[in-house]
Design an enzyme around this catalytic site. Structure first.
Site, mmCIF file in Angstrom:
data_model
loop_
_atom_site.group_PDB
_atom_site.id
_atom_site.type_symbol
_atom_site.label_atom_id
_atom_site.label_comp_id
_atom_site.label_asym_id
_atom_site.label_seq_id
_atom_site.Cartn_x
_atom_site.Cartn_y
_atom_site.Cartn_z
ATOM 1 C CE LYS A 98 -25.905 48.870 -54.230
ATOM 2 N NZ LYS A 98 -25.845 47.997 -55.432
ATOM 3 C CD GLU A 126 -32.901 39.633 -43.954
ATOM 4 O OE1 GLU A 126 -32.009 38.832 -43.590
ATOM 5 O OE2 GLU A 126 -33.489 39.557 -45.035
ATOM 6 C CB CYS A 168 -30.676 34.906 -45.732
ATOM 7 S SG CYS A 168 -32.237 35.803 -45.777
ATOM 8 C CD GLU A 174 -25.455 33.211 -45.928
ATOM 9 O OE1 GLU A 174 -26.691 33.332 -45.927
ATOM 10 O OE2 GLU A 174 -24.687 34.170 -45.772
#
Length: 496
Positions: A194, A268, A302, A399
């Site tokens: 996906k 991850e 990231c 973040e």
């Protein structure tokens, strides 16, 4: 509070933007594009222009079930292939991407707003990932067959897990697909993938171009929202492992859904990478390091060097150098020439980053450069440096995932390590020092999956990538990725 007095940055724009070659419309199931079971669609937007590129199906549970059925039907035959056979397929995929490099680069830039340099690097890295995995698939190493118990000979078999559900993010669409597809196939599994509903185009284009090279059902792609397609993949009894690259929240949902069937997960997740500058560091090199690693892909990365901790004795000098570097960054839309950063991925994300900057202002922090939206079409934000950040400020742990870097100070090595580790994330960090003992000792104390010394965001396909703590578990890249997508079986023969 101090802020930039005026907008320093403008956006370079192409007079005639490149026209991407779009993929077919439909779900890729069983080796071909087929209509979705739903008539609902989702717009795919060019974030640099705000124009709609195309519409893709908003997939359903039934679409996922059909894709999983195709992957299940194909898994026995694919698992029975030799590493040499699987390697040949991966090499062919790499060749197809290489032969269509310009097509992929143009399409990726249009779907994400990336500048040319980032799009080119993404495609090159995707090619390298497939070529590395092609070799790694033929080089498994395990304990040799031998007698480990009296009159019994043991043999270790490395087997495919089965069907892998893959969920990829919007920041590196084709590259993250490659990071999953290559080791998943190399280990002998089939998959259902996906892509992000915001950036599915290069993944669908890849399916179109490799359909004749991969056995039907080995790779299946279903577009649609995470709450439907992603959730069904996570809970589906026919899926043996779910692998996601995404936010911590998304990873938590996947792990919770997968728990019901006790399937393995590969996570991850996010990061908030500390960039630790000691008093003996090469400050000019460190400032350039933040420029390249903190603002790569517009900070939508990231592992970005988004949180600088600098020794108090050199903080003023370093900050001066850093502001000078960031003030010189070029911003541009795809096709506009040499630009370092592009747009944010979407209107929603653009607004989230601007809201975070509003929070910075409310907290009374210093914005030394940037901090503003840029007028005109597209979701562009100035590269921003926030300075004089106190310990524990929200910006040190939240973040933002945009072109925003914060700078805070420390007094001792011990404080630097403690402060760097005070985050839920554990993906990546870097240490900047000329002291050889410090360069050996400090990385061992940092609770992050990757630690660079005097560099940041340098990634090698041969080396693993993955985090600790809230950044998840499992490894992408390297032979460790093939380990994650295989299982170990011990067969013991009685010779008595």
């Amino acid at each position: 509070m101090t802020t930039a007095e005026k907008t320093l940055f403008t956006v370079l724009r192409a007079e005639t933007p490149p026209v991407p070659a779009l993929p077919p419309v439909g779900q890729f199931i069983g080796g071909k594009f087929v209509p979705s079971t739903s008539s609902e669609t989702a717009d795919v937007v060019n974030p640099a222009t705000e124009g709609i590129l195309m519409q893709v199906p908003a997939g359903t549970v039934e679409d996922v079930d059909a894709a999983v059925a195709a992957a299940v039907a194909a898994k026995a035959a694919w698992a029975a292939t030799t590493p040499r056979d699987r390697s040949a397929v991966l090499l062919k995929i790499a060749d197809v991407i290489e032969a269509n490099r310009e097509t992929f680069e143009t399409l990726e830039a249009a779907n994400t707003g990336k500048p040319a340099a980032v799009a080119e690097d993404d495609i090159s890295s995707a090619i390298d990932t497939f070529r590395f995995s092609a070799g790694a698939a033929r080089a498994y190493s395990t304990l040799g067959a031998d007698d480990y118990a009296e009159n019994h000979t043991s043999v270790i078999h490395r087997e495919p897990v089965g069907v892998v559900g893959v969920i990829t993010p919007w920041n590196y669409p084709l590259l993250m697909a490659a990071w999953k597809i290559a080791p998943v196939l190399g280990a002998g599994n089939t998959l259902v993938l996906k892509p992000s509903e915001q950036t599915p185009l290069t993944t669908l284009k890849l399916a179109e171009l490799i359909a004749a090279e991969v056995p039907a059902g080995v790779i299946n792609i279903v577009t649609g929202p995470g709450r439907v397609v992603g959730n069904r993949l996570s809970e589906h009894p026919g899926v043996d492992l779910v692998a996601i690259t995404g936010s911590v929240g998304s990873g938590q949902k996947v792990a919770a859904s997968a728990a019901a069937s006790v399937k393995r997960v590969h996570l991850e997740l996010g990061g908030k990478a500390p960039f630790v500058v000691f008093d003996d560091a090469d400050l000019e090199a460190a400032a350039k390091g933040v420029r390249s690693a903190g603002f790569w892909n517009g900070g939508q990365e990231c592992g970005a060097a988004c949180r600088v901790l600098v020794h108090e004795s050199v903080a003023e000098k370093f900050t001066e150098l850093l502001v000078r570097e960031i003030s010189d960054i070029t911003i541009g839309a795809p096709g506009a020439g040499e630009a370092e950063i592009g747009s944010m991925i979407s209107k929603a994300h653009y607004e989230r980053v601007l809201a975070a900057l509003d929070d910075v202002r409310r907290d009374g922090l210093t914005i030394a450069v940037g901090g503003n939206a840029i007028d005109g079409p597209g979701y562009f934000i100035e590269p921003t440096v926030v300075t004089k950040v106190p310990a524990g400020a929200p910006i040190t742990s939240n973040e933002i995932f945009g072109p925003v870097v914060s700078v805070e100070t420390f007094s001792t090595d011990e404080e630097a390590v403690t402060r760097a580790n005070e985050t839920i994330y554990g993906l990546a960090a870097s240490v900047w020092t000329k002291d050889s003992a410090r360069s050996l000792n400090v990385p061992r104390k940092l609770d992050f999956g990757t630690v660079w010394v005097n560099s940041h965001l340098v990634i090698a396909t041969e080396m693993p990538w993955g985090g600790f703590k809230g950044s998840g578990y499992g490894r992408d890249l390297s032979s460790y990725a093939l380990d994650d997508f295989s299982r170990t079986k011990h067969v013991m023969y009685n010779r008595g």
